[in-house]
Scaffold this motif. Structure first.
Motif, PDB file in Angstrom:
ATOM      1  N   ASP A 256     133.338  12.418  85.837  1.00  0.00           N
ATOM      2  CA  ASP A 256     133.566  11.541  84.696  1.00  0.00           C
ATOM      3  C   ASP A 256     132.252  11.264  83.964  1.00  0.00           C
ATOM      4  O   ASP A 256     131.185  11.776  84.341  1.00  0.00           O
ATOM      5  CB  ASP A 256     134.264  10.245  85.132  1.00  0.00           C
ATOM      6  N   ARG A 258     130.375   8.626  83.755  1.00  0.00           N
ATOM      7  CA  ARG A 258     129.357   7.983  84.591  1.00  0.00           C
ATOM      8  C   ARG A 258     128.643   9.011  85.459  1.00  0.00           C
ATOM      9  O   ARG A 258     127.433   8.929  85.678  1.00  0.00           O
ATOM     10  CB  ARG A 258     130.008   6.921  85.479  1.00  0.00           C
ATOM     11  N   SER A 259     129.389   9.979  85.980  1.00  0.00           N
ATOM     12  CA  SER A 259     128.791  11.028  86.791  1.00  0.00           C
ATOM     13  C   SER A 259     127.778  11.829  85.980  1.00  0.00           C
ATOM     14  O   SER A 259     126.670  12.128  86.449  1.00  0.00           O
ATOM     15  CB  SER A 259     129.874  11.966  87.330  1.00  0.00           C
ATOM     16  N   GLU A 261     126.190  10.905  83.248  1.00  0.00           N
ATOM     17  CA  GLU A 261     125.050  10.039  82.946  1.00  0.00           C
ATOM     18  C   GLU A 261     124.084   9.993  84.129  1.00  0.00           C
ATOM     19  O   GLU A 261     122.862  10.056  83.973  1.00  0.00           O
ATOM     20  CB  GLU A 261     125.569   8.636  82.631  1.00  0.00           C
ATOM     21  N   LEU A 262     124.640   9.927  85.318  1.00  0.00           N
ATOM     22  CA  LEU A 262     123.838   9.874  86.535  1.00  0.00           C
ATOM     23  C   LEU A 262     123.082  11.181  86.758  1.00  0.00           C
ATOM     24  O   LEU A 262     121.910  11.182  87.136  1.00  0.00           O
ATOM     25  CB  LEU A 262     124.759   9.583  87.723  1.00  0.00           C
ATOM     26  N   ILE A 333     122.057   3.708  91.267  1.00  0.00           N
ATOM     27  CA  ILE A 333     122.779   2.704  90.481  1.00  0.00           C
ATOM     28  C   ILE A 333     122.865   1.393  91.232  1.00  0.00           C
ATOM     29  O   ILE A 333     122.595   0.317  90.694  1.00  0.00           O
ATOM     30  CB  ILE A 333     124.201   3.206  90.135  1.00  0.00           C
ATOM     31  N   GLN A 357     139.628   3.672  85.586  1.00  0.00           N
ATOM     32  CA  GLN A 357     138.821   3.143  84.477  1.00  0.00           C
ATOM     33  C   GLN A 357     139.258   1.722  84.119  1.00  0.00           C
ATOM     34  O   GLN A 357     138.420   0.854  83.836  1.00  0.00           O
ATOM     35  CB  GLN A 357     138.935   4.062  83.266  1.00  0.00           C
ATOM     36  N   VAL A 366     130.879  -0.943  88.208  1.00  0.00           N
ATOM     37  CA  VAL A 366     130.616   0.469  87.941  1.00  0.00           C
ATOM     38  C   VAL A 366     131.406   1.278  88.976  1.00  0.00           C
ATOM     39  O   VAL A 366     131.200   1.136  90.186  1.00  0.00           O
ATOM     40  CB  VAL A 366     129.118   0.793  88.050  1.00  0.00           C
ATOM     41  N   VAL A 368     132.345   5.247  89.729  1.00  0.00           N
ATOM     42  CA  VAL A 368     132.057   6.639  89.385  1.00  0.00           C
ATOM     43  C   VAL A 368     133.085   7.524  90.082  1.00  0.00           C
ATOM     44  O   VAL A 368     133.289   7.410  91.294  1.00  0.00           O
ATOM     45  CB  VAL A 368     130.633   7.033  89.820  1.00  0.00           C
TER      46      VAL A 368
END
Length: 461
Positions: A256, A258-259, A261-262, A333, A357, A366, A368
């Motif tokens: 997703d 968030r993944s 972004e990480l 995070i 979500q 948060v 993920v």
């Protein structure tokens, strides 16, 4: 001598195993007190057998003296299944680590439970074979542990989980009896299928002392696709399309926003997008382009932003290195993580993603989400700060909602991590009372005194 154990029991195990095989010193107890769930309980002692006869003798001694016993592999599990609660001793299978036989003609290998997955793969490579399960801890986890929790990994979408890749077992029941089931053959209609019953039972029914594993020829070549989508819903819909057409991907992983972004935060070259799929095909040089084209056609659709092909080599390796780096990167995070590997039918992945979500917004957390989308097996990672009481409470309040959502979508609590302690109390939501009663009857038959891994898998009756 450990005062919590009967003196006669300690004497018996000391005589059986010797000073290096029966340990009650503080260092040995601490080394076997937890798994990767970070739950912690000191065992009453640690037994390190070297052969099946010693395992039989240990289990019989435990039964005679009423001592609970927890079989342990490499301790990489995440659900607390190997944590020695209730004053248990640990039966470590680390010394039973021999590859007994490799039979290329029968496409099988016979191994002891302490063999590491990575070591087996290296031994099989010269024969052009591999064992399919490839969990993220593959280099350091044991075959016995893989079988205990029915481990899978990215390859499971095409090649199956541990249960699909075991042909036979030798095991010691809680009554101290040695049983044998299955063998070096792939077809069997003889009696009850005890082999597949024991796989995934997390050491609650018997201790596996030998396994005959189904092997697969290594593909000649492979190639991957990196597909970016506008949002998670579009990617999830693409998963349904990919799994509805004839070409089965060798791997199909979902990540997703968030993944992604990480991954970028940790140096990976990943464009911004709402979600990403990593799709892999394997085959020979003649057929691979056609397989890859079929997967690319299915991946295309509403919401797709970009599709890149990575043929065999550094580009493909970079794709999978980024995926493998994802789980460890979660610590950047927040220090607290609840990692649940829920499963839903592939067609319900869009609903699961949307529901997760919504829960992230509702609980101001948060969360993920990534994982083995081809099996409908997504890893939902709730991230929080344990020292923040309010955030800690919200994280643990959201967890049952994840399970409720999963079950409402026709899913199940675990795809490859197992139940252990972490999900035990949710089993009553996942199964009817009659189904749980049947499981308890099987437990009673194979472990009449309840000494094998007590308190795990089944909720209190």
């Amino acid at each position: 001598m450990n005062a919590s154990l009967p003196a006669a029991f300690s004497v018996e195990l000391g005589a059986l195993l010797g000073a290096d095989g029966w340990r009650t010193d503080a260092a040995a107890l601490e080394a076997n007190a937890q798994d990767n769930s970070w739950r912690h309980a000191l065992p009453a002692g640690v037994a390190l057998p070297t052969d099946r006869e010693q395992v039989v003798a240990i289990v019989r001694a435990c039964r005679a003296h009423g001592v609970p016993i927890v079989a342990r592999g490499a301790g990489t599990g995440t659900t607390g299944a190997a944590v020695p609660v209730n004053g248990s001793i640990v039966l470590s299978l680390a010394r039973m680590n021999r590859i007994l036989d490799i039979q290329p003609g029968n496409r099988c290998a016979v191994v002891e439970p302490g063999v590491l997955n990575g070591d087996l793969q290296h031994a099989l490579a010269p024969h052009g074979l591999f064992w399919a399960p490839d969990p993220s801890s593959a280099d350091i986890c044991s075959i016995g542990g893989n079988l205990a929790c029915n481990a899978g990994g990215p390859r499971a979408v095409k090649y199956g989980t541990s249960r699909d890749n075991v042909l036979g077992l030798v095991a010691v029941t809680g009554a101290g009896e040695l049983i044998q089931c299955g063998g070096a053959y792939t077809k069997d209609a003889t009696g009850y299928d005890l082999t597949h019953l024991l796989v995934g039972s997390e050491g609650t029914l018997a201790v596996i002392v030998e396994a005959t594993l189904k092997l697969t020829p290594r593909p000649v070549t492979q190639a991957g696709l990196r597909v970016l989508y506008r949002d998670a819903d579009a990617a999830a819909a693409a998963v349904s399309r990919l799994m509805a057409q004839p070409v089965v991907p060798a791997r199909l992983e979902f990540m997703d926003a968030r993944s992604l972004e990480l991954l970028r935060r940790n140096g990976a070259e990943v464009p911004e997008a709402g979600a990403m799929l990593l799709v892999e095909a394997d085959g020979d040089h003649d057929t691979l382009p056609y397989l890859l084209q079929a997967l690319a056609d299915a991946a295309e659709g509403d919401g797709m932003l970009a599709l890149d092909v990575a043929m065999e080599g550094s580009a493909r390796e970079a794709l999978w290195a980024a995926r493998k780096a994802l789980s460890p990167a979660l610590k950047s995070i927040a220090p607290g993580k609840v990692n649940e590997d829920v499963v839903v039918p592939v067609s319900r992945i869009p609903d699961l993603v949307a529901g997760v979500q919504a829960l992230a917004r509702e609980y101001h957390l948060v969360i993920v989400t990534f994982g083995h989308a081809g099996n409908g097996n997504l890893h939902v990672n709730i991230l929080y700060h344990p020292d923040d009481a309010d955030e800690n409470a919200r994280a643990h309040a959201a967890l049952p909602k994840i399970f409720e959502l999963t079950l409402a979508l026709g899913g199940t609590l675990s795809g490859e991590h197992g139940i252990g302690l972490a999900k035990r109390d949710f089993m009553a939501q996942a199964f009817t009372p009659a189904t749980l009663a049947t499981m308890r009857a099987i437990k009673q038959a194979l472990d009449p005194d309840g000494i094998l891994n007590p308190g795990k898998v089944l909720p209190p009756g």
